[in-house]
Structures are given as structure tokens and as C-alpha cells.
Design a protein around this motif. Structure first.
Motif, PDB file in Angstrom:
ATOM      1  N   GLU A   1      35.906  44.205  42.739  1.00  0.00           N
ATOM      2  CA  GLU A   1      36.109  44.438  44.169  1.00  0.00           C
ATOM      3  C   GLU A   1      37.484  45.054  44.426  1.00  0.00           C
ATOM      4  N   ARG A   2      38.510  44.521  43.778  1.00  0.00           N
ATOM      5  CA  ARG A   2      39.876  45.029  43.939  1.00  0.00           C
ATOM      6  C   ARG A   2      39.987  46.480  43.459  1.00  0.00           C
ATOM      7  N   SER A   3      39.176  46.829  42.454  1.00  0.00           N
ATOM      8  CA  SER A   3      39.233  48.174  41.879  1.00  0.00           C
ATOM      9  C   SER A   3      38.284  49.154  42.559  1.00  0.00           C
TER      10      SER A   3
ATOM     11  N   ASP B   1      33.254  35.126  38.268  1.00  0.00           N
ATOM     12  CA  ASP B   1      34.041  35.208  39.505  1.00  0.00           C
ATOM     13  C   ASP B   1      35.275  36.089  39.312  1.00  0.00           C
ATOM     14  N   ASP B   2      35.970  35.895  38.194  1.00  0.00           N
ATOM     15  CA  ASP B   2      37.165  36.706  37.916  1.00  0.00           C
ATOM     16  C   ASP B   2      36.811  38.189  37.796  1.00  0.00           C
TER      17      ASP B   2
ATOM     18  N   ARG C   1      34.173  39.734  39.105  1.00  0.00           N
ATOM     19  CA  ARG C   1      33.785  40.256  40.421  1.00  0.00           C
ATOM     20  C   ARG C   1      35.017  40.547  41.286  1.00  0.00           C
ATOM     21  N   THR C   2      36.021  39.671  41.194  1.00  0.00           N
ATOM     22  CA  THR C   2      37.261  39.885  41.937  1.00  0.00           C
ATOM     23  C   THR C   2      37.936  41.177  41.476  1.00  0.00           C
ATOM     24  N   LEU C   3      37.991  41.377  40.162  1.00  0.00           N
ATOM     25  CA  LEU C   3      38.583  42.600  39.615  1.00  0.00           C
ATOM     26  C   LEU C   3      37.804  43.836  40.071  1.00  0.00           C
TER      27      LEU C   3
END
Length: 77
Positions: free
Chosen positions: A37-39, A30-31, A33-35
Motif C-alpha cells: 500500500e505504501r509503495s 499484514d506487513d 500488505r502495508t509495504l
């Protein structure tokens, strides 16, 4: 052009693989994937290493074995 990302999630033991702590595989994924998406990266694959405990018998000085199967680590544990 969108950059591609590969997520590598790994823990040391099989017990950690499913735990709901900061080191569990789902939390790591999850962490990551968040990174991504943010990038602005596109996740193309996820590699999960659930952890394998290799033990050596102290009393017999036997070669290390995989605790999951009892096989040698060089085989599929």
C-alpha cells in the motif's frame, strides 16, 4: 500504471503458522500488505506456506516422512 504484487508468507513449522509472533503468517501478510500500500502496489495474490516438518528416523534409518501425514515428502504432505 499500478504495479502488481504477490505476497509470499512462509514459516518453517505448522506451529509458527498461527502463532502471534513476528514470524507468523498473519503478521508477514499484514506487513507485506502495508509495504504494498505504501509503495502504491496492488496485491494480486497471497501465497501461504504453513511449514512442514520432515523427519528421518534415526533408529531405523528410514526415509524422511512428512510429520503431518507420514507420507514421503515428494507427495502431498
Amino acid at each position: 500504471m499500478t504495479k502488481r504484487a504477490l505476497i509470499w508468507a512462509a514459516v518453517s513449522t505448522k506451529a509458527q503458522a498461527d502463532e502471534d509472533d513476528k514470524f507468523s503468517l498473519p503478521i508477514q501478510e499484514d506487513d507485506a500488505r502495508t509495504l504494498a500500500e505504501r509503495s502504491g502496489w496492488r496485491v494480486v495474490d497471497v501465497l501461504r506456506v504453513p511449514g512442514i516438518v520432515v523427519r528421518r528416523s534415526i533408529s531405523t534409518n528410514a526415509p524422511p516422512t512428512c510429520s503431518a501425514t507420514g507420507s514421503m515428502p515428494s507427495t502431498n504432505c
